[in-house]
Design a protein around this motif. Structure first.
Motif, mmCIF file in Angstrom:
data_model
loop_
_atom_site.group_PDB
_atom_site.id
_atom_site.type_symbol
_atom_site.label_atom_id
_atom_site.label_comp_id
_atom_site.label_asym_id
_atom_site.label_seq_id
_atom_site.Cartn_x
_atom_site.Cartn_y
_atom_site.Cartn_z
ATOM 1 N N ASN A 1 2.908 1.629 -3.254
ATOM 2 C CA ASN A 1 1.746 2.156 -4.459
ATOM 3 C C ASN A 1 1.748 3.561 -4.280
ATOM 4 O OD1 ASN A 1 1.579 -0.468 -5.837
ATOM 5 N ND2 ASN A 1 -0.287 -1.096 -4.484
ATOM 6 N N GLU A 2 1.414 4.114 -2.978
ATOM 7 C CA GLU A 2 1.046 5.465 -2.750
ATOM 8 C C GLU A 2 2.149 6.126 -3.182
ATOM 9 O OE1 GLU A 2 -0.013 6.492 1.299
ATOM 10 O OE2 GLU A 2 -0.581 8.499 0.432
ATOM 11 N N TYR B 1 0.918 14.185 -3.772
ATOM 12 C CA TYR B 1 1.952 15.067 -4.532
ATOM 13 C C TYR B 1 1.103 16.622 -4.766
ATOM 14 C CZ TYR B 1 4.586 17.160 -8.636
ATOM 15 O OH TYR B 1 5.236 17.950 -9.240
ATOM 16 N N ARG C 1 10.130 6.675 8.545
ATOM 17 C CA ARG C 1 9.034 7.609 8.719
ATOM 18 C C ARG C 1 7.546 7.095 8.731
ATOM 19 N NH1 ARG C 1 11.309 13.167 6.755
ATOM 20 N NH2 ARG C 1 13.326 13.411 7.988
ATOM 21 N N TYR C 2 7.752 6.040 8.166
ATOM 22 C CA TYR C 2 6.441 5.303 7.911
ATOM 23 C C TYR C 2 5.960 4.377 9.190
ATOM 24 C CZ TYR C 2 5.320 7.018 3.187
ATOM 25 O OH TYR C 2 4.860 7.919 2.370
ATOM 26 N N TYR D 1 -4.436 14.202 -3.522
ATOM 27 C CA TYR D 1 -3.527 13.105 -3.373
ATOM 28 C C TYR D 1 -2.108 13.944 -2.888
ATOM 29 C CZ TYR D 1 -1.732 13.468 -7.923
ATOM 30 O OH TYR D 1 -1.032 13.835 -9.186
ATOM 31 N N ARG E 1 -0.368 9.492 6.409
ATOM 32 C CA ARG E 1 -1.088 8.302 7.108
ATOM 33 C C ARG E 1 -1.372 8.166 8.564
ATOM 34 N NH1 ARG E 1 -0.615 3.037 3.876
ATOM 35 N NH2 ARG E 1 -0.296 3.849 1.884
ATOM 36 N N GLU F 1 8.378 15.811 0.766
ATOM 37 C CA GLU F 1 7.841 14.715 0.760
ATOM 38 C C GLU F 1 8.050 13.709 1.886
ATOM 39 O OE1 GLU F 1 10.198 15.590 -1.427
ATOM 40 O OE2 GLU F 1 9.900 14.976 -3.278
ATOM 41 N N GLN G 1 5.154 13.611 -9.616
ATOM 42 C CA GLN G 1 6.479 14.489 -9.835
ATOM 43 C C GLN G 1 7.173 14.393 -10.922
ATOM 44 O OE1 GLN G 1 8.578 14.352 -6.220
ATOM 45 N NE2 GLN G 1 9.768 15.862 -6.732
ATOM 46 N N THR H 1 5.799 9.362 -9.330
ATOM 47 C CA THR H 1 5.387 9.295 -10.928
ATOM 48 C C THR H 1 4.548 10.599 -11.264
ATOM 49 O OG1 THR H 1 5.036 7.046 -10.666
ATOM 50 C CG2 THR H 1 4.408 8.070 -12.742
ATOM 51 N N ALA I 1 16.369 13.936 -3.366
ATOM 52 C CA ALA I 1 15.793 14.963 -2.820
ATOM 53 C C ALA I 1 14.580 14.541 -1.680
ATOM 54 C CB ALA I 1 14.990 15.871 -3.635
ATOM 55 N N HIS I 2 14.030 13.134 -2.202
ATOM 56 C CA HIS I 2 12.863 12.311 -1.676
ATOM 57 C C HIS I 2 13.532 11.877 -0.194
ATOM 58 C CE1 HIS I 2 9.730 9.513 -0.629
ATOM 59 N NE2 HIS I 2 9.036 10.461 -1.472
ATOM 60 N N ILE J 1 15.708 13.814 -8.203
ATOM 61 C CA ILE J 1 14.549 13.931 -7.573
ATOM 62 C C ILE J 1 14.403 12.765 -6.323
ATOM 63 C CG2 ILE J 1 11.964 13.136 -7.897
ATOM 64 C CD1 ILE J 1 12.287 14.600 -10.656
ATOM 65 N N ASN K 1 -3.675 5.115 -10.792
ATOM 66 C CA ASN K 1 -4.303 5.037 -9.372
ATOM 67 C C ASN K 1 -3.487 5.902 -8.496
ATOM 68 O OD1 ASN K 1 -6.451 3.507 -9.201
ATOM 69 N ND2 ASN K 1 -5.284 1.348 -9.410
ATOM 70 N N ALA L 1 2.843 6.463 -6.823
ATOM 71 C CA ALA L 1 2.080 7.454 -7.740
ATOM 72 C C ALA L 1 2.395 8.724 -7.428
ATOM 73 C CB ALA L 1 0.294 6.869 -6.993
ATOM 74 N N ASN L 2 2.998 9.024 -6.255
ATOM 75 C CA ASN L 2 3.503 10.596 -5.940
ATOM 76 C C ASN L 2 4.462 10.945 -6.782
ATOM 77 O OD1 ASN L 2 1.299 11.244 -4.081
ATOM 78 N ND2 ASN L 2 2.184 10.334 -2.284
ATOM 79 N N ASP M 1 1.009 -1.333 -0.013
ATOM 80 C CA ASP M 1 0.009 -0.052 0.035
ATOM 81 C C ASP M 1 0.709 1.381 -0.064
ATOM 82 O OD1 ASP M 1 -2.639 1.061 -0.133
ATOM 83 O OD2 ASP M 1 -2.196 1.753 2.054
ATOM 84 N N VAL M 2 1.708 1.266 0.960
ATOM 85 C CA VAL M 2 2.718 2.253 0.914
ATOM 86 C C VAL M 2 3.503 2.698 -0.310
ATOM 87 C CG1 VAL M 2 5.025 3.390 2.282
ATOM 88 C CG2 VAL M 2 2.863 2.299 3.541
ATOM 89 N N TYR N 1 4.191 12.739 3.453
ATOM 90 C CA TYR N 1 3.254 11.487 3.006
ATOM 91 C C TYR N 1 3.291 10.500 4.277
ATOM 92 C CZ TYR N 1 4.604 12.954 -1.682
ATOM 93 O OH TYR N 1 4.581 13.773 -2.746
ATOM 94 N N PRO N 2 4.267 10.265 5.190
ATOM 95 C CA PRO N 2 3.926 9.638 6.454
ATOM 96 C C PRO N 2 3.019 10.305 7.277
ATOM 97 C CG PRO N 2 6.334 9.577 5.820
ATOM 98 C CD PRO N 2 5.572 10.683 5.127
ATOM 99 N N TRP O 1 -8.473 5.013 -3.029
ATOM 100 C CA TRP O 1 -7.832 4.861 -3.920
ATOM 101 C C TRP O 1 -8.775 5.224 -5.188
ATOM 102 C CZ3 TRP O 1 -2.678 4.374 -4.830
ATOM 103 C CH2 TRP O 1 -1.687 3.908 -3.769
#
Lengths: 340, 124
Positions: free
Chosen positions: A31-32, B41, A73-74, B39, B64, B56, A40, A38, A63-64, A60, B83, A35-36, A28-29, B60-61, B76
């Motif tokens: 995939n999210e 971004y 952090r998750y 979402y 959550r 980021e 960017q 991609t 930098a993430h 990029i 997605n 998506a973010n 899940d994490v 993002y965390p 989603w």
């Protein structure tokens, strides 16, 4: 974003993050994040009107954030001992550490004193003990940390079971009288002098009246046909010198203005006392035979155990000096260096 | 809005204090921004466009965590053939945001009062 190289780099980055994520929500994490990231990347490509090069994508991703850090952090904040327990952990460590060291040295010194003879051998044993103290301290640190980590887990799972927030200001200890601590009362100093004079009188009388030393057992000792070894004659002179020095210090203590010299003078006389005991330890023979009927085997055993008792006394005197030196130096050590 | 610069002790102290100051503010800003659905971004871009840049790896965390606390809801959904996970302020989040904004205004008012009083004391 359509080149195989950039897709591969992104997937490698996500894979690296996934390795540090718990399996439960890994997909899940990821995939999210995919998506973010991609979105960017698409945004950036739209700005440039061309696909990103590998270095641009790498910039990029860099930098993430580093994959391990992003993954961390998750997850919920993790610690062995949390902020509510840690002050108690630190306080316990600080309070218990001196006792651990003292017990360790006393136990080792008794063992060394019973098995070794001669100042050099004892000193060598103490040096060995000091090196062996390091793993002992690590073990103690580990055990204490595990105990407090268990307390932390129990504390977290039991909510307010430990009632750490419940305390009463009324139960705090009274303020220590700093001035009184630095300067003893005149009555106390006079009493100290009086006891010292009594002690000197006792030391004067012991050679002429041995029953003061042996008590009711003197009649038994007298029948054993033993006498003092020559070492005691020299010791007696040195002891008298020490007692006279201490008498001078105690008299000087009665007057104002010698307060700041009191501890260094006391320490000097204690060091002299340790030297005296050390000299006795090195002598080895304290009682000698004075007649043909003396059991030499028993005499050797008695001499051995007298030596052991002097070694133990020397250890306690050394510990006493170490504590006094620590108390004396502590106010002069910067607070930051005492922070442990 | 990045004011961190060299690594002198003063700037390190400033960066550390700034981080503490921003931490709570960011949550309020994220909750407020998510009154409309976003979402990850686009939320980051929206915040940055209004002068509140956020990394980021922090945002993002945080989303959550806020969702775990039931202050946000997420789903989603496909957008532009991809997605994406969209977040929105939950009813409970609305309540908390209102309380946080009241607290924010109270703190802001207090700090302003302190600054005005100290300014007046300096002048007199």
């Amino acid at each position: 974003m359509n080149t195989n190289t950039t897709i591969d780099l992104l997937e490698r980055y996500l894979q690296a993050i996934g390795q540090s994520l718990p399996p439960a929500n890994r997909e899940d994490v990821l995939n999210e994040l995919r998506a973010n990231l991609t979105a960017q990347i698409d945004d950036r490509e739209e700005e440039l009107d061309r696909p990103l090069t590998e270095p641009e994508l790498a910039a990029i991703l860099k930098a993430h954030g580093r994959p391990e850090v992003v993954a961390m952090r998750y997850q919920p904040q993790r610690y062995l001992i949390g902020p509510s327990i840690f002050p108690f952990y630190l306080l316990t460590m600080r309070r218990v550490l001196p006792f651990v060291v003292a017990i360790y040295y006393v136990a080792n010194f008794v063992k060394i004193a019973a098995t070794r003879n001669g100042i050099g051998s004892i000193a060598g044993g103490l040096v060995d003990s000091t090196f062996q103290l390091i793993p002992v301290l690590f073990l103690w640190l580990g055990v204490m940390t595990i105990i407090f980590a268990i307390l932390e887990r129990t504390h977290e799972s039991c909510g307010k079971k430990w009632h750490l927030d419940e305390w009463s200001p009324a139960k705090l200890p009274p303020v220590k009288p700093q001035d009184a601590k630095k300067r003893r009362s005149l009555v106390s100093r006079v009493a100290d002098l009086a006891f010292h004079c009594l002690w000197m009188a006792y030391v004067i009388e012991v050679p002429r009246h041995p029953y003061l030393l042996f008590g009711p057992g003197y009649s038994f000792v007298a029948r054993l046909q033993v006498g003092w070894a020559p070492v005691w004659h020299t010791f007696y002179v040195a002891l008298w010198f020490l007692l006279l020095v201490q008498l001078g210090i105690k008299i000087a203590n009665l007057f104002e203005g010698v307060g700041r010299w009191r501890t260094p003078l006391d320490l000097t006389s204690k060091v002299f006392g340790v030297v005296l005991i050390g000299w006795l330890v090195s002598a080895g023979t304290y009682i000698v035979a004075t007649g043909p009927g003396t059991d030499l085997h028993t005499l050797a055993i008695v001499n051995h155990w007298i030596g052991v008792s002097f070694k133990i006394a020397m250890l306690f005197m050394l510990l006493d000096i170490a504590i006094e030196v620590w108390k004396y130096l502590r106010p002069h050590i910067p607070v930051a260096r005492l922070a442990f | 809005m990045d004011t961190s610069s060299n690594s002198t002790p003063d700037s390190q102290i400033f960066d550390s204090l700034r981080l503490e100051l921003r931490r709570g503010c960011l949550i309020v800003a994220v909750l407020a921004q998510l009154k409309t659905e976003h979402y990850g971004y686009t939320l980051r871009k929206a915040l940055a466009d209004q002068g509140l840049a956020i990394e980021e790896s922090t945002l993002y965390p945080l989303l959550r965590r806020l969702e775990t606390q039931q202050l946000l809801t997420s789903q989603w959904r496909e957008e532009d053939k991809r997605n994406k996970r969209f977040y929105k302020l939950s009813p409970q989040g609305e309540t908390i945001l209102t309380q946080l904004l009241a607290e924010w205004n109270s703190i802001n008012g207090s700090v302003n009062n302190i600054l005005q009083n100290s300014h007046a004391e300096v002048i007199s």
